[in-house]
Design a protein around this motif. Structure first.
Motif, short mmCIF file in Angstrom:
data_model
loop_
_atom_site.label_atom_id
_atom_site.label_comp_id
_atom_site.label_asym_id
_atom_site.label_seq_id
_atom_site.Cartn_x
_atom_site.Cartn_y
_atom_site.Cartn_z
N UNK A 85 0.84 -1.19 0.00
CA UNK A 85 0.00 0.00 0.00
C UNK A 85 0.88 1.25 0.00
N UNK A 86 0.95 1.91 -1.15
CA UNK A 86 1.86 3.06 -1.29
C UNK A 86 1.41 4.24 -0.43
N UNK A 87 0.10 4.41 -0.25
CA UNK A 87 -0.39 5.51 0.58
C UNK A 87 -0.01 5.30 2.04
N UNK A 88 -0.10 4.05 2.49
CA UNK A 88 0.32 3.75 3.86
C UNK A 88 1.81 3.96 4.03
N UNK A 89 2.58 3.57 3.02
CA UNK A 89 4.03 3.79 3.07
C UNK A 89 4.35 5.27 3.18
N UNK A 90 3.67 6.10 2.41
CA UNK A 90 3.91 7.55 2.47
C UNK A 90 3.54 8.11 3.84
N UNK A 91 2.46 7.58 4.42
CA UNK A 91 2.07 8.04 5.76
C UNK A 91 3.16 7.72 6.78
N UNK A 92 3.69 6.50 6.72
CA UNK A 92 4.76 6.11 7.64
C UNK A 92 5.97 7.02 7.46
N UNK A 93 6.32 7.29 6.22
CA UNK A 93 7.45 8.19 5.95
C UNK A 93 7.20 9.58 6.49
N UNK A 94 5.99 10.08 6.32
CA UNK A 94 5.64 11.42 6.78
C UNK A 94 5.73 11.52 8.30
N UNK A 95 5.18 10.54 8.99
CA UNK A 95 5.24 10.55 10.46
C UNK A 95 6.68 10.46 10.93
N UNK A 96 7.44 9.57 10.33
CA UNK A 96 8.82 9.38 10.77
C UNK A 96 9.67 10.63 10.56
N UNK A 97 9.56 11.24 9.39
CA UNK A 97 10.41 12.39 9.07
C UNK A 97 10.02 13.64 9.85
N UNK A 98 8.81 13.65 10.40
CA UNK A 98 8.39 14.78 11.23
C UNK A 98 8.56 14.49 12.72
N UNK A 99 9.21 13.36 13.03
CA UNK A 99 9.52 13.04 14.41
C UNK A 99 8.36 12.48 15.21
#
Length: 267
Positions: free
Chosen positions: A153-167
């Motif tokens: 799921x690419x949208x879920x992957x982007x969400x994980x990336x967004x949360x991680x990169x914003x701490x």
């Protein structure tokens, strides 16, 4: 000298006027806000929408304890919980995770007598329709359904990336870490590479007789992606923290992961 100080002060005021709001926004994004003297704790839980395991036709869904235990732990601890799913609508529940009344884990028993929560589980929003800006943590409950609709799921992957990169906190339990597999770091390497991660062990998959039914063995796939996989004895509580990444091994680990989430939010 006095004129110089006044010029420097004026320059400082002008700089803060231009940049102060962006600094405040960064602080709000990287750490939970304070509201009325209390720490804001907004948690997004995203469950599977898959009721079949891959192409096998094996009935599955969320493992109920992995949904109910964190939900109540977050809410009882003062958190605001938004429940969503991959496709929206009713979250399928693995029937093997629910026994007759009086024979379940405490959080499952509580769920069975909680019509408001049951209604929420029966009618969830699709996670891609939710504004993510106000959340401090994301939690991915497991169940074998996640092996179908989390990994690609690419949208879920982007969400994980967004949360991680914003701490912000990224957390998951049991098969929930399948949702971490497609995420990438800023340099393009797997999100889990070089990070301590726990998830349902291959030996546990064999013990439940589904090692040939799942699309892949989760422990194997995490290791192949460079994760520093860690585990405890089969079917016992085990959870670990690696920065803002919090993961647990199996259903028995759900409470421990939830407690780690709350401890970090309150720190």
């Amino acid at each position: 000298m006095r004129g110089r100080r006044e010029l420097m002060l004026a320059a400082g005021v002008a700089w803060f006027a231009a940049h102060g709001s962006s600094i405040a926004q960064t602080r709000r994004r990287d750490a939970p806000e304070k509201q009325g003297g209390k720490t804001r704790m907004n948690i997004l839980m995203i469950a599977t929408s898959a009721d079949k395991l891959g192409q096998s036709g094996h009935a599955t869904g969320v493992w109920l304890e992995e949904l109910t235990t964190p939900f109540y732990a977050f809410r009882d601890g003062g958190g605001e919980v938004t429940l969503a799913s991959i496709e929206g609508g009713a979250i399928p529940i693995d029937t093997r995770s629910v026994k007759e009344a009086g024979q379940n884990e405490a959080s499952v028993e509580r769920y069975l007598s909680d019509p408001a929560f049951r209604h929420r589980v029966a009618d969830t929003p699709k996670f891609t329709n939710i504004d993510l800006s106000g959340f401090d943590a994301v939690f991915l409950p497991g169940g074998h359904g996640t092996m179908t609709d989390y990994p690609e799921n690419s949208a879920l992957a982007r969400l994980i990336e967004q949360f991680d990169r914003s701490g912000r906190i990224v957390s998951a339990v049991c098969h929930g870490p399948a949702g971490l597999l497609s995420a990438r770091k800023a340099d393009g390497t797997p999100f889990v590479a070089g990070r301590r991660v726990s998830a349902f062990a291959d030996s546990e998959e064999r013990a439940v007789g589904l090692e040939h039914t799942v699309p892949f063995l989760l422990e194997d796939r995490l290791r192949a992606s460079g994760a520093l996989y860690e585990r405890g004895p089969d079917f016992t509580s085990f959870a670990i923290q690696d920065g803002n990444l919090l993961t647990g091994q199996n259903p028995a680990s759900a409470a421990r992961v939830a407690n780690l989430v709350m401890e970090r939010l309150k720190a």
